[in-house]
Design an enzyme around this catalytic site. Structure first.
Site, mmCIF file in Angstrom:
data_model
loop_
_atom_site.group_PDB
_atom_site.id
_atom_site.type_symbol
_atom_site.label_atom_id
_atom_site.label_comp_id
_atom_site.label_asym_id
_atom_site.label_seq_id
_atom_site.Cartn_x
_atom_site.Cartn_y
_atom_site.Cartn_z
ATOM 1 N N GLN A 1 90.372 -9.298 -107.649
ATOM 2 C CA GLN A 1 90.638 -10.425 -108.477
ATOM 3 C C GLN A 1 91.776 -11.209 -107.836
ATOM 4 O OE1 GLN A 1 91.259 -7.166 -110.159
ATOM 5 N NE2 GLN A 1 89.203 -6.898 -110.841
ATOM 6 N N GLY A 2 91.769 -12.383 -107.750
ATOM 7 C CA GLY A 2 92.781 -13.207 -107.127
ATOM 8 C C GLY A 2 92.386 -13.731 -105.765
ATOM 9 N N ASP A 3 91.583 -12.977 -104.994
ATOM 10 C CA ASP A 3 91.074 -13.464 -103.712
ATOM 11 C C ASP A 3 89.707 -14.124 -103.865
ATOM 12 O OD1 ASP A 3 93.194 -12.559 -102.095
ATOM 13 O OD2 ASP A 3 92.344 -10.553 -102.066
ATOM 14 N N SER A 4 89.045 -13.918 -105.001
ATOM 15 C CA SER A 4 87.728 -14.493 -105.229
ATOM 16 C C SER A 4 87.702 -15.969 -104.833
ATOM 17 C CB SER A 4 87.357 -14.381 -106.713
ATOM 18 O OG SER A 4 87.030 -13.074 -107.069
ATOM 19 N N ASP B 1 76.636 -17.364 -105.573
ATOM 20 C CA ASP B 1 78.015 -17.429 -106.064
ATOM 21 C C ASP B 1 78.832 -18.432 -105.248
ATOM 22 O OD1 ASP B 1 80.259 -16.854 -107.536
ATOM 23 O OD2 ASP B 1 80.636 -14.901 -106.612
ATOM 24 N N HIS C 1 81.702 -17.960 -109.701
ATOM 25 C CA HIS C 1 82.296 -17.253 -110.837
ATOM 26 C C HIS C 1 83.738 -17.694 -111.088
ATOM 27 C CE1 HIS C 1 83.809 -14.225 -107.792
ATOM 28 N NE2 HIS C 1 84.814 -14.176 -108.638
#
Length: 266
Positions: free
Chosen positions: A216-219, A125, A80
């Site tokens: 969000q940001g560590d994904s 993913d 993603h």
């Protein structure tokens, strides 16, 4: 269908939207998996302790996802994080605890998103980035992660750690310095008893009492084994809420994709 359209729009906005805007967009479909990304309840980390960690950024230097070094030319991240992106708009920073300075910058040549990735359910993913120029792996600030054997499963309660530059709390600010948090694994059956949407390619990790999570940001960043810290257990994928009790974070289970990763670099 409405949820599908809203989720698609929210993903498309990720190309330009700041983290807070993206978080709000995904809250519209909060009953579905939400791409994860905040290290919550963690502490500052040195890149020397997690030298496989990289920041994935737009070419203007804006961090939006994490990744792990597979070898000098390849970065493992979440599918993603790759959705809707072109190689020309991406760069990675490696070898620095600070997402904005230090280390080295490398540009992306090829994006290989898993061909069976489903961005509505966040199944499969995983994505592999090929760089235009090799990383100078020095064994100190830049080192490749170790992949597990294909099909390896983990016992309940296995001690693992997650790391990244995501925001520190729900709606909070994003740190400049790399963060790390210690959590524990759940079996698929244990995790399915707590939340829907868990498939065999996923792995859950957290703590029952909450307060520690990647969200969000560590994904795309690493979940790695404590005591054998280069062992890449998973890739930060999604979660419901952030550090909520009995709602562990969900990761793409690396051992499911070892053969796939090998095929991409042949």
């Amino acid at each position: 269908m409405l949820r599908f359209v809203l989720f698609s729009l929210a993903l498309a906005w990720a190309n330009a939207a700041p983290a807070d805007t993206l978080k709000e967009a995904f809250q519209w479909v909060s009953d579905k998996p939400m791409p994860d990304g905040r290290i919550v309840g963690g502490e500052n980390a040195r890149i020397e302790d997690i030298p496989w960690q990289v920041s994935i950024q737009y070419d203007i230097g804006f961090h939006f996802c994490g990744g792990s070094i597979m070898d000098e030319l390849h970065i493992i991240t979440a599918a993603h994080c790759c959705a809707g992106k072109t190689p020309q708009e991406l760069q990675i920073r490696a070898g620095s605890s600070n997402k904005g300075t230090g280390g080295v910058i490398r540009y992306v040549d090829v994006i290989r998103q898993h061909e069976e990735f489903n961005y509505f359910e966040l199944v499969n993913d995983i994505c592999l980035l090929t760089l235009t120029e090799a990383l100078p792996l020095d064994g100190v600030t830049m080192k490749a992660a170790t992949l597990p054997t294909q099909g390896l499963e983990y016992e309940s309660g296995t001690e693992v750690s997650a790391s990244g530059w995501g925001t520190l709390s729900e709606g909070g600010s994003s740190p400049d310095i790399l963060q790390v948090v210690d959590v524990r694994t759940y079996t698929d059956d244990e995790c399915r008893a707590l939340q829907d949407g868990i498939t065999d390619d996923m792995l859950c990790a957290g703590v029952d009492e909450g307060g520690k999570d990647s969200c969000q940001g560590d994904s795309g960043g690493p979940l790695f084994l404590k005591g054998d810290d280069r062992h890449l257990v998973g890739v930060v994928s999604w979660g419901r809420g952030c550090g909520e009790p009995l709602l562990p974070g969900v990761y793409a289970q690396t051992s499911v994709f070892v053969n796939w990763l090998g095929q991409q670099v042949q």
